[in-house]
Design a protein around this motif. Structure first.
Motif: not given
Length: 318
Positions: A19-22, A275-282
């Motif tokens: 799953g995505p981070t968090a 922001a980097d973490t959100r982009h990675y989750a996507k």
């Protein structure tokens, strides 16, 4: 979703939780390990580094003490840890679980690790250190686009697939063709068999609603800062490691290093890290949807029903 809907047959040799981070993966894996006596095996490419406990949200020491955990924090940040090395380590952890009659529970967000686990991995010979350093020196001197042009002359098929500004992948493709005389694409076609063949495992991908996930990512990044992530990154920066090493590119690390150098305020660095973490989750959503269709997609609020079905099957396989 009820237990009948999420249960699709025998549990198999292992359980895979992605799953995505968090998204709540670690909590679900620990709960399953406690319920079945299983072993939690890390499948996250950043949580392997011992230098990065806080900034990568590794399980706490207290959580690790509640059930056996493997492949967490066992690699120094100076090591260019690869998917191939992870597969070798995962094979040992899988063997240990089988020897102890424990359920292996692979958990993480690195799609390539799960792909290697279930579909096999190409075997690229080790690249001599001098070859790697020579390529990286040219990268720093001439820039990514110049190296991409060089790769286009040496390995046009690989160059065609890469963004001219993708420093890491360009350097990797060029070092492989220089060291082996063969394209990285050719090595990818000649792989080793998967550790977990088809139908030998159950796999779930936790898929939160995007807006809710992004809010959790932002809150968690702030919580990591409160828990000492900046100090952790400061110790890492003091080692003066190659910035191209994977550990040096963990989400939040480059921006926090820039803050420590006085280039950014802490809030600016945190904004970049979030922001980097959100982009990675996507990107994680996209990877698993297209590359790993065998994973069952489950909303986090439905994960307990999925878990209950897994536990029931583990206790009563017939």
């Amino acid at each position: 979703m009820n237990e009948e809907q999420v249960s699709r047959g025998p549990i198999g040799e292992a359980v895979l939780i992605a799953g995505p981070t968090a998204s709540g993966k670690s909590a679900l894996a620990l709960e399953l390990a406690l319920a079945t006596g299983g072993i939690v095996i890390n499948a996250d490419s950043m949580q392997v580094y011992r230098d990065l406990r806080i900034i990568t949200a590794r399980p706490t020491q207290g959580e690790e003490a509640r059930a056996p955990h493997r492949l967490y924090g066992h690699v120094d940040a100076a090591v260019n840890f690869s998917a191939g090395t992870w597969v070798a380590d995962a094979a040992k952890a899988l063997g240990e679980a089988k020897a102890e009659a424990r359920l292996p529970i692979f958990i993480g967000g690195t799609g390539l690790y799960f792909k290697a686990l279930t579909a096999g991995l190409s075997v690229v010979p080790p690249i001599p250190a001098e070859e790697r350093e020579a390529v990286r020196a040219r990268l720093e001197l001439n820039g990514a686009e110049a190296l991409h042009a060089e790769l286009a002359r040496r390995d046009p098929r690989a160059a065609e697939r890469l963004n001219p500004r993708d420093r890491t992948r360009i350097a990797r493709a060029l070092e492989v063709v220089e060291a082996t005389g063969r394209s990285l694409l050719d090595w990818h076609r000649e792989g080793q068999p998967p550790l977990l063949p088809k139908d030998s495992f159950r796999a779930v991908f936790l898929a939160p609603v995007r807006d809710e996930l992004y809010a959790r990512i932002d809150a968690r990044f702030d919580a990591m800062l409160g828990a000492g992530a900046l100090s952790e990154v400061e110790h890492l920066a003091a080692r003066h490691l190659d910035p191209l090493l994977p550990a040096m590119k963990a989400h939040g690390v480059p921006a926090l290093i820039r803050h420590l150098r006085g280039e950014l305020s802490l809030e600016q660095a945190a904004m970049i890290g979030r922001a980097d973490t959100r982009h990675y989750a996507k990107r994680q959503f996209t990877w698993f949807r297209h590359q790993l269709p065998e994973f069952e997609w489950v909303k986090p609020e439905e994960a307990r029903a999925w878990l209950a079905a897994i536990v029931s099957t583990a206790r009563d396989p017939d």
